[in-house]
Design an enzyme around this catalytic site. Structure first.
Site, mmCIF file in Angstrom:
data_model
loop_
_atom_site.group_PDB
_atom_site.id
_atom_site.type_symbol
_atom_site.label_atom_id
_atom_site.label_comp_id
_atom_site.label_asym_id
_atom_site.label_seq_id
_atom_site.Cartn_x
_atom_site.Cartn_y
_atom_site.Cartn_z
ATOM 1 C CD GLU A 27 -9.117 1.466 6.662
ATOM 2 O OE1 GLU A 27 -9.021 0.260 6.936
ATOM 3 O OE2 GLU A 27 -8.319 2.083 5.937
ATOM 4 C CB CYS A 53 -4.741 1.225 3.807
ATOM 5 S SG CYS A 53 -4.111 -0.453 3.793
ATOM 6 C CG ASN A 58 -2.407 0.109 8.973
ATOM 7 O OD1 ASN A 58 -2.783 -0.765 9.751
ATOM 8 N ND2 ASN A 58 -2.701 0.085 7.675
ATOM 9 C CD GLU A 59 -1.918 -4.244 6.518
ATOM 10 O OE1 GLU A 59 -1.932 -3.940 5.312
ATOM 11 O OE2 GLU A 59 -2.584 -5.184 6.980
HETATM 12 O O1 AHR Z 1 -9.115 -3.807 6.794
HETATM 13 C C1 AHR Z 1 -8.871 -3.434 5.484
HETATM 14 C C2 AHR Z 1 -7.403 -3.166 5.230
HETATM 15 O O2 AHR Z 1 -6.660 -4.323 5.418
HETATM 16 C C3 AHR Z 1 -6.762 -2.190 6.176
HETATM 17 O O3 AHR Z 1 -6.968 -0.891 5.789
HETATM 18 C C4 AHR Z 1 -5.319 -2.543 6.092
HETATM 19 O O4 AHR Z 1 -4.613 -2.230 7.256
HETATM 20 C C5 AHR Z 1 -5.329 -4.019 5.767
HETATM 21 O O5 AHR Z 1 -4.521 -4.307 4.686
#
Ligand code: AHR
Length: 660
Positions: free
Chosen positions: A50, A246, A377-378
Site C-alpha cells: 500500500e 484503505c 477492503n475493510e
Molecule cells: O495497513 C494499514 C491499514 O490498516 C490498511 O490500509 C487498512 O486496510 C487497515 O485498516
C-alpha cells in the site's frame, strides 16, 4: 554476532549443568512423515503493498523530485525558487487543453547572472544520493525559439554541488517535447536536493521535471528502487496484494483508487492526494500525493518479475467507512463493476482485445495471468453485501473460474465480522479476507483459531496481520522481537490449517523513517538504505520454507498450540523430498528436544537448522544494525530419523531434513 554468542552461551550453560539439574525431560516432537494432510498453496505467503508511509511515492518508486508536475494543492510545494524579477517563474494552467495535468511552469529569462534564476527541489524528506551513480534528468518543455539552457545540479545538505549537467532544449513550436540527459554524482548525501538554474534569453514552459537514479530495478527508466524490490524478491512471495488497504476506498469516492487512471504515459496519469496525507493529526503529511508512477501496469510487472501472483483489490462503490462512508447508489454501480471486468481483460486479454492491446502497447504482450481479485477492503454492513453481490454476478458470468476475495471488515471478531462471515459463507465466497492488528497475546492465543474452522466452505485470506506492541495506530508500536515471535507462533497455526487459510500477508509493508504515518511496518527505509524487521524475517522464513503439504507434528500425541509456550507445524516439500519443522519456543526456559520423524525409512545424515531470535523481547533491527534479529543457519546431525536440539528461550526454529 551478538545473537550467535547468546545462543552458543545458552547451549553451553545447559550442557554444563550436572545431570539431573537440567530438570526438564526431553520434549519429543513427533512428525508423522507419511501422513500427508492439506496441500499448501504456492500462494500461501505473500506481500501486502500500500502507498502508506511513503511506500510508493518517496519509497519504492524511485522518482526523486517531489511535485514534478506542480499539481500539489500548493503548486510550488517542494520547490524553492529564486528569481531576479517577480514573475520570471510563473505557474500557469492549461485546463482546457489538459485536464489531467493542467499546471506547468513558465520561465522567462533575460540573461540572468549565473545561478540567480533557479528552482530547487527538496525531494521526499531530502534526496538520497550515492557517489558515482548515474542520474537521469528529464523534462517536458515547449518553447517558441531556443535560447535558454537548464543547468542541473545535485546538491549535498551543505548546498555544495555534487554532480551537474546541462540540458539545452532543442525543439521549438507549440507542442510539448521531452528531453533527458544522464550525469554522474561526485559525492554522496542522504539529504541532498536538486537545483536547476537557467541562463540565456527567452521563454520556456516546463513540466514533469524528473530525476531518477540510474540503478533502478532491472535498470528500467522511471523504475523502482532496487534495494526495496530486492527485499521483496528475497522473500519469494506467493502473491502481491495491491494497491492496499484503505487507499483503495479513498477518503471519499473521488479519492478512491481508480486503476485506469494509473496506466499509460506517465504525464497523463492524474495525481490525487494520498488519503494518508491527512488521516492522522499526529502524523500530518500535507505533501503526500499519489503520482501513480507506480501504477497497475508496474504492479503487474513487479509480480511477473519476482514470480508472485497478482492480487489487485478494487473499490466496491464504498469510500472508507472510518472517513466519509460515502456509497455509490446501486443503480450507479455499473462503472465500478466495469472497471473490474476491464481489469481482467487488461491483465489477461488477447492483444486484439481493447484492454489487452493497451497492456501490450505498454510493453507486455504476454498476459499477466491474473487469477483472483479482491472486491472491497475493510468494508462492512449490508450495503457492502448488496454491492459485492452485483460484482460477483457480473464477474462470475464472464469468468466462472476467477477467484474473488471479499472483506470481513476491520476486525477478526465482533458484530461486523460475524455478520459478514455468516453472509459470505452463505454466498459461498471463494475467499474471506480477515485482518488482525492485535497485541502479541492475541496472536499466541489464536494459533488455534483455524483448527476448528469450517473446512469445506470459503477459504481464508489473512490479508493484513501485524502484532502491535502497543495498540493499533499508536505511534509507539515497535517492530520488536516480542511481536515477531508471537506472529511466528500464529503462523504455525495458519500453516497447520493450510486447507482453510490459503494466503497470508503482513501489513503494512514499507515505511520511510522520516515519512511514516503507521507503525509497525515490515520493512523500513531511509533515502538510500532499507532493512527487514524481525517480522520480515519471520514471514520470510515461512515463505522460503513453504513445503507442499502439511504433515502432523505432535507432542504427547497433541498438536502443539501453546502448551508450555511451544507452537509447531511441519510440512513436506515433495519437490525436494524434504521435511520442514517449525518450532517456536515462546517460554523463558531452555528445553532439550528431539524431533523424531516417523513413517520414513532413511534421511540424509545432515540437516539444517535456522534460528531466529533476539537478545531480548524488546530487540529491534535498525538502519545501523539491520541484522540484529536475522536468521542464523547451522548444520545438524540426523541419526535414526531423529534430530536433537536444545531449544533456547524466545526462539523460532526451522529444521529441514531430507530423505535419502
Ligand atoms: O495497513 C494499514 C491499514 O490498516 C490498511 O490500509 C487498512 O486496510 C487497515 O485498516
Amino acid at each position: 554476532m551478538r545473537i550467535k554468542n547468546w545462543i552458543v552461551g545458552t547451549a553451553l550453560t545447559i550442557s554444563m549443568l550436572p545431570v539431573g539439574l537440567n530438570a526438564q525431560t526431553r520434549k519429543i516432537f513427533t512428525v508423522k512423515a507419511n501422513e500427508l494432510k492439506a496441500k499448501i498453496e504456492p500462494t500461501m505467503w505473500g506481500v501486502f503493498f500500500e502507498d502508506i508511509n511513503m511506500g510508493a511515492d518517496g519509497g519504492i518508486y524511485a522518482e526523486l523530485v517531489k511535485n514534478r508536475s506542480f499539481e500539489f494543492y500548493k503548486p510550488l510545494m517542494g520547490w524553492t525558487v529564486a528569481q531576479p524579477n517577480e514573475g520570471d517563474l510563473l505557474v500557469l494552467n492549461r485546463k482546457a487543453e489538459n485536464s489531467v495535468n493542467p499546471r506547468y511552469l513558465q520561465v522567462t529569462a533575460n540573461n540572468p547572472a549565473k545561478g540567480k534564476l533557479s528552482m530547487t527541489n527538496e525531494g521526499f524528506r531530502g534526496m538520497g544520493i550515492r557517489n558515482g551513480l548515474d542520474f537521469n534528468f528529464s523534462v517536458m518543455y515547449r518553447q517558441a525559439a531556443p535560447g535558454m539552457k537548464l543547468h542541473a545540479e545535485l546538491l549535498n545538505s551543505k548546498g555544495e554541488v555534487i554532480g551537474s549537467t546541462e540540458l539545452a532544449p532543442s525543439k521549438t513550436g507549440s507542442e510539448w517535447n521531452k528531453q533527458n540527459i544522464s550525469f554522474k554524482s561526485t559525492g554522496a548525501d542522504q539529504k541532498g536536493s536538486f537545483r536547476i538554474w537557467f541562463d540565456g534569453k527567452g521563454k520556456i514552459d516546463l513540466d514533469m521535471i524528473s530525476l531518477f537514479p540510474g540503478n533502478t530495478w532491472k535498470n528500467r527508466p522511471g523504475g523502482l528502487r532496487v534495494d526495496m524490490v530486492q527485499l521483496l524478491a528475497d522473500m519469494k512471495p506467493g502473491f502481491i496484494r495491491f494497491p492496499g488497504g484503505c487507499i483503495v476506498e479513498g477518503h471519499d469516492l473521488t479519492t478512491r483508487y481508480q486503476w485506469k487512471k494509473t496506466i499509460g504515459p506517465i504525464e497523463e496519469r492524474q495525481l490525487i492526494v494520498n488519503r494518508w496525507n491527512t488521516e492522522f493529526a499526529h502524523r500530518p503529511a500535507p505533501d503526500y500525493y499519489q503520482t501513480f508512477g507506480l501504477g497497475f501496469f508496474e504492479y503487474f510487472q513487479l509480480c511477473d518479475d519476482i514470480g508472485a501472483q497478482p492480487l489487485p483489490i478494487l473499490n466496491t462503490g464504498m469510500a472508507c467507512q472510518f472517513n466519509t462512508a460515502e456509497v455509490v447508489p446501486l443503480d450507479e454501480l455499473g462503472p465500478y463493476v466495469q472497471d473490474a471486468l476491464d481489469l481482467i481483460e487488461f491483465a489477461n486479454g488477447d492483444v486484439s482485445s481493447k484492454w489487452g492491446k493497451i497492456r501490450s502497447d505498454m510493453g507486455h504482450a504476454k498476459p499477466f495471468n491474473l487469477k483472483m481479485m479482491g472486491v472491497g477492503n475493510e468494508n462492512w454492513g449490508p450495503q457492502y453485501i448488496e454491492r459485492l453481490t452485483i460484482f460477483e454476478k457480473a464477474i462470475k458470468v464472464k469468468y466462472p473460474d476467477f477467484k474473488l476475495i471479499f472483506s470481513s471488515g476491520t476486525d477478526p471478531d465482533g458484530a461486523r465480522f460475524d455478520l459478514l462471515n455468516t453472509e459470505l459463507r452463505k454466498m459461498k465466497a471463494d475467499f474471506i479476507d480477515e485482518h488482525y492488528y492485535r497485541r502479541p497475546e492475541w496472536f499466541l492465543a489464536n494459533a488455534k483459531r483455524y483448527d476448528n474452522y469450517e473446512r469445506n466452505g470459503s477459504k481464508v485470506f489473512a490479508g493484513e496481520y501485524a502484532a502491535q506492541s502497543d495498540k493499533t495506530v499508536s505511534i509507539d508500536n515497535k517492530n520488536n522481537w516480542q511481536t515477531a515471535i508471537a506472529e511466528a507462533a500464529f503462523l504455525t497455526g495458519l500453516e497447520r490449517n493450510a486447507d482453510v487459510v490459503q494466503m497470508a500477508s503482513y501489513a503494512p509493508l514499507f515505511a520511510h523513517v522520516d515519512g511514516w504515518q503507521w507503525t509497525p511496518d515490515m520493512i523500513w527505509v531511509d533515502n538510500t538504505r532499507s532493512y527487514g524487521t524481525p517480522n520480515y524475517y519471520v514471514q520470510k522464513l515461512f515463505s522460503l520454507n513453504k513445503g507442499t503439504n502439511v504433515v502432523p507434528v505432535l507432542v504427547n500425541n497433541q498438536t502443539v498450540t501453546g502448551q508450555d509456550g511451544y507452537y509447531a507445524s511441519a510440512c513436506i516439500d515433495k519437490k525436494t523430498n524434504s521435511y520442514i519443522i517449525k518450532i517456536v519456543n515462546t517460554s523463558e526456559k531452555s528445553q532439550d528436544a528431539t524431533i523424531s520423524l516417523e513413517g520414513i525409512k532413511k534421511l540424509q545424515s545432515k540437516g539444517m537448522v535456522t534460528t531466529l531470535t533476539g537478545s531480548n523481547l524488546e530487540q529491534v533491527n535498525s538502519l545501523d544494525n539491520p541484522k540484529d534479529v536475522s536468521p542464523v543457519e547451522k548444520n545438524i546431525i540426523v541419526k535414526n530419523q531423529k534430530v536433537n536440539l536444545t531449544l533456547a528461550p524466545h526462539t523460532f526454529y526451522v529444521v529441514k531434513v531430507t530423505s535419502l
